[in-house]
Design an enzyme around this catalytic site. Structure first.
Site, PDB file in Angstrom:
ATOM      1  CB  VAL A  20      -0.945  -0.014   1.233  1.00  0.00           C
ATOM      2  CG1 VAL A  20      -1.556   1.354   1.474  1.00  0.00           C
ATOM      3  CG2 VAL A  20      -2.028  -1.052   1.042  1.00  0.00           C
ATOM      4  CB  CYS A 263      -7.388  -7.617   2.495  1.00  0.00           C
ATOM      5  SG  CYS A 263      -6.055  -6.446   2.236  1.00  0.00           S
TER       6      CYS A 263
HETATM    7  N1  LIG Z   1      -1.999  -5.131   0.452  1.00  0.00           N
HETATM    8  C1  LIG Z   1      -3.178  -4.714   0.082  1.00  0.00           C
HETATM    9  O1  LIG Z   1      -3.630  -4.989  -1.014  1.00  0.00           O
HETATM   10  C2  LIG Z   1      -4.026  -3.849   0.972  1.00  0.00           C
HETATM   11  C3  LIG Z   1      -5.193  -3.280   0.454  1.00  0.00           C
HETATM   12  C4  LIG Z   1      -5.949  -2.447   1.249  1.00  0.00           C
HETATM   13  C5  LIG Z   1      -5.529  -2.191   2.546  1.00  0.00           C
HETATM   14  N2  LIG Z   1      -4.412  -2.775   3.052  1.00  0.00           N
HETATM   15  C6  LIG Z   1      -4.006  -2.437   4.409  1.00  0.00           C
HETATM   16  O2  LIG Z   1      -2.888  -1.559   4.331  1.00  0.00           O
HETATM   17  C7  LIG Z   1      -2.007  -1.788   5.432  1.00  0.00           C
HETATM   18  C8  LIG Z   1      -0.609  -2.099   4.929  1.00  0.00           C
HETATM   19  O3  LIG Z   1      -0.644  -3.338   4.258  1.00  0.00           O
HETATM   20  P1  LIG Z   1       0.492  -3.791   3.241  1.00  0.00           P
HETATM   21  O4  LIG Z   1      -0.062  -4.966   2.519  1.00  0.00           O
HETATM   22  O5  LIG Z   1       0.986  -2.624   2.467  1.00  0.00           O
HETATM   23  O6  LIG Z   1       1.632  -4.261   4.252  1.00  0.00           O
HETATM   24  P2  LIG Z   1       3.097  -4.766   3.867  1.00  0.00           P
HETATM   25  O7  LIG Z   1       3.388  -5.873   4.806  1.00  0.00           O
HETATM   26  O8  LIG Z   1       3.221  -4.950   2.408  1.00  0.00           O
HETATM   27  O9  LIG Z   1       4.044  -3.525   4.175  1.00  0.00           O
HETATM   28  C9  LIG Z   1       4.241  -2.978   5.355  1.00  0.00           C
HETATM   29  C10 LIG Z   1       5.531  -2.161   5.335  1.00  0.00           C
HETATM   30  O10 LIG Z   1       5.543  -1.474   6.561  1.00  0.00           O
HETATM   31  C11 LIG Z   1       6.833  -1.571   7.141  1.00  0.00           C
HETATM   32  N3  LIG Z   1       6.663  -1.389   8.580  1.00  0.00           N
HETATM   33  C12 LIG Z   1       6.180  -2.250   9.492  1.00  0.00           C
HETATM   34  N4  LIG Z   1       6.134  -1.668  10.696  1.00  0.00           N
HETATM   35  C13 LIG Z   1       6.595  -0.400  10.539  1.00  0.00           C
HETATM   36  C14 LIG Z   1       6.784   0.695  11.412  1.00  0.00           C
HETATM   37  N5  LIG Z   1       6.466   0.610  12.696  1.00  0.00           N
HETATM   38  N6  LIG Z   1       7.281   1.830  10.903  1.00  0.00           N
HETATM   39  C15 LIG Z   1       7.596   1.936   9.603  1.00  0.00           C
HETATM   40  N7  LIG Z   1       7.442   0.946   8.724  1.00  0.00           N
HETATM   41  C16 LIG Z   1       6.940  -0.223   9.199  1.00  0.00           C
HETATM   42  C17 LIG Z   1       7.336  -2.931   6.710  1.00  0.00           C
HETATM   43  O11 LIG Z   1       8.755  -2.991   6.777  1.00  0.00           O
HETATM   44  C18 LIG Z   1       6.798  -3.012   5.276  1.00  0.00           C
HETATM   45  O12 LIG Z   1       7.697  -2.449   4.360  1.00  0.00           O
HETATM   46  C19 LIG Z   1      -2.644  -2.896   6.249  1.00  0.00           C
HETATM   47  O13 LIG Z   1      -3.433  -2.324   7.243  1.00  0.00           O
HETATM   48  C20 LIG Z   1      -3.529  -3.610   5.241  1.00  0.00           C
HETATM   49  O14 LIG Z   1      -4.609  -4.269   5.858  1.00  0.00           O
HETATM   50  C21 LIG Z   1      -3.634  -3.581   2.277  1.00  0.00           C
END
Ligand SMILES: NC(=O)c1ccc[n+]([C@@H]2O[C@H](COP(=O)([O-])OP(=O)(O)OC[C@H]3O[C@@H](n4cnc5c(N)ncnc54)[C@H](O)[C@@H]3O)[C@@H](O)[C@H]2O)c1
Length: 429
Positions: A20, A263
């Site tokens: 995201v 998700c």
């Molecule tokens: N992946 C999707 O398609 C999607 C779609 C809609 C919503 N979401 C939501 O978006 C959010 C993020 O999901 P994602 O899939 O991008 O996660 P992800 O696991 O791909 O990425 C998370 C990133 O955050 C970093 N991170 C973790 N803790 C951290 C911190 N304390 N400070 C800074 N960086 C930190 C990690 O190193 C990683 O690079 C979640 O809440 C998810 O439910 C995801």
């Protein structure tokens, strides 16, 4: 705030650069100055070289962007508008794990200044931003929400692997802690979202909107899965039923299948957790979760029954699982229910091979204890096609005959080979 960002007098920061965070950071970086902050230095290094660690974006996506990738708080301090996109998983008991959002809030608490903005994008239950995250920022910074800094929530709706519904093309729900911040936050997002924004009346409404999008999807798939189990007992093909029922204008087009990923299979637990905290047992939502979480066992049992019926010795049997990622045409294996299928098959002492054109073998090994086969064999008792990767859609009866024994089974969970398998037994959800 908007004017300061657009004139590049001030910077916007995205905290957490995963599926995201990175796309939104790069999209903003085409218009304004951006700081991309992540706690994982390896990922930061890759992004500095124009590589997306999540394997979703090409190198070109980084070109022409005004962005500084960093894991340093000193650099992050230069920003005035913070967007949080860190993970919101559940633990092994399906309880929300707020550690990443709370840690990110601590980070912001250390760098935020008077007049700054914080917008959360991570998927959470209604109330989480105001009750769990903002107090952490207030405590560490000594500043007060609304009076000293502004806050908001804007859920992310991207669909991994979907090249049509991209960030810019999906209406973005935005919310703010007061009327002024709502307007500013809306204007900032309008910079990158061509489809426009929907202004929700409060942060809680925006949080709830996101969580029900995925809960609704989860429940609809659960209904299809339950129907598939019932129709299986009646020897009726579910996909034929759905095709017939789908001719009615208001019949919703959902299909049975494994519900994995980070998700749909996770977000409903955030809502049921909050409901139970308030003393309400969310029976319908949890019933759906229960059905979807048990589909892997149901698939394994159905395949093993076929093996017992046709060849007898399950311990000597070989099954090929095609597709290891949580959905089609992506490399993401997080929370893939295919791993549960493999585990359930192995619990019957079946010998299992796994193949996938997108998944990384080492990552699978590390995460689930099995890797991918380099070459598929020609004597499987059953092949389970779990996800409809594009590469699989081209396969035909001849191919499956060439890799299975004569009594072999093609278990086609998504019904992609319906009516085309004639030389082998066929089963679908
Ligand atoms: N992946 C999707 O398609 C999607 C779609 C809609 C919503 N979401 C939501 O978006 C959010 C993020 O999901 P994602 O899939 O991008 O996660 P992800 O696991 O791909 O990425 C998370 C990133 O955050 C970093 N991170 C973790 N803790 C951290 C911190 N304390 N400070 C800074 N960086 C930190 C990690 O190193 C990683 O690079 C979640 O809440 C998810 O439910 C995801």
């Amino acid at each position: 705030m908007y004017n300061e960002l657009v004139s590049k007098k001030e910077k916007l920061a995205v905290i957490g650069l995963g599926y995201v965070g990175l796309p939104i950071a790069l999209e903003f970086a085409r218009k304004i100055s951006v700081i991309g902050f992540d706690i994982n230095p390896k990922r930061v290094e890759m992004m500095k070289q124009g590589i997306d660690p999540s394997n979703e974006l090409e190198k070109e996506a980084f070109e022409g962007c005004d962005i500084t990738f960093t894991d340093s708080l000193e650099v992050l301090r230069e920003a005035k508008f913070f967007i949080v996109a860190v993970p919101t998983p559940v633990d092994e008991h399906n309880v929300p794990d707020l550690t990443p959002v709370k840690k990110a809030s601590e980070t912001i608490g250390k760098v935020i200044k008077k007049g700054d903005y914080v917008v959360f994008e991570s998927t959470v239950y209604p109330g989480c931003t105001e009750e769990d995250c903002l107090p952490v920022i207030e405590k560490l910074s000594g500043l007060k929400d609304i009076t000293d800094f502004k806050s908001g929530y804007s859920p992310e709706r991207i669909n991994p692997g979907d090249k049509t519904h991209t960030l810019a093309k999906i209406i973005k729900v935005v919310s703010g802690c007061d009327a002024e911040s709502l307007e500013e936050i809306a204007k900032v997002y309008e910079l990158v979202v061509e489809a426009g924004v929907h202004k929700a009346s409060s942060i809680k409404v925006a949080e709830a909107a996101k969580i029900i999008e995925n809960t609704q999807r989860d429940l609809n798939i659960a209904l299809m899965n339950e129907l598939s189990i019932i129709f299986g007992m009646m020897n009726i093909n579910t996909y034929e039923v759905l095709e017939a029922a789908g001719t009615k204008w208001n019949f919703l087009k959902f299909q049975p299948g494994l519900v994995g990923g980070h998700c749909i299979g996770v977000d409903p637990y955030y809502l049921t957790y909050k409901a139970s905290e308030l003393g309400y047992d969310a029976e319908v939502i949890l019933a759906g979760r229960n059905i979807n979480d048990n589909m892997a066992k149901y698939v394994a049992k159905s395949v093993v029954q076929h093996i017992i019926k046709n060849s007898g010795d399950v311990k000597l049997s070989k099954v090929l699982v095609m597709g290891a990622t949580f959905k089609e045409n992506v490399s993401d294996i997080r929370n893939s229910k295919v791993a549960d299928v493999v585990k359930a098959l192995k619990s019957y002492y079946v010998n299992v091979d796994v193949q996938d054109p997108y998944a990384d073998s080492e990552e699978l090994q590390h995460e689930y204890g099995f890797g991918l086969v380099e070459k598929v064999a020609n004597d499987y008792d059953a092949v389970i096609v779990t996800v409809p990767h594009n590469e699989y859609k081209e396969l035909d009866d001849k191919y499956f005959s060439s890799i299975t024994k004569s009594h072999g089974l093609v278990a086609d969970l998504k019904g992609i080979y319906r009516n085309s398998i004639t030389n082998r037994s066929y089963w679908s959800l």
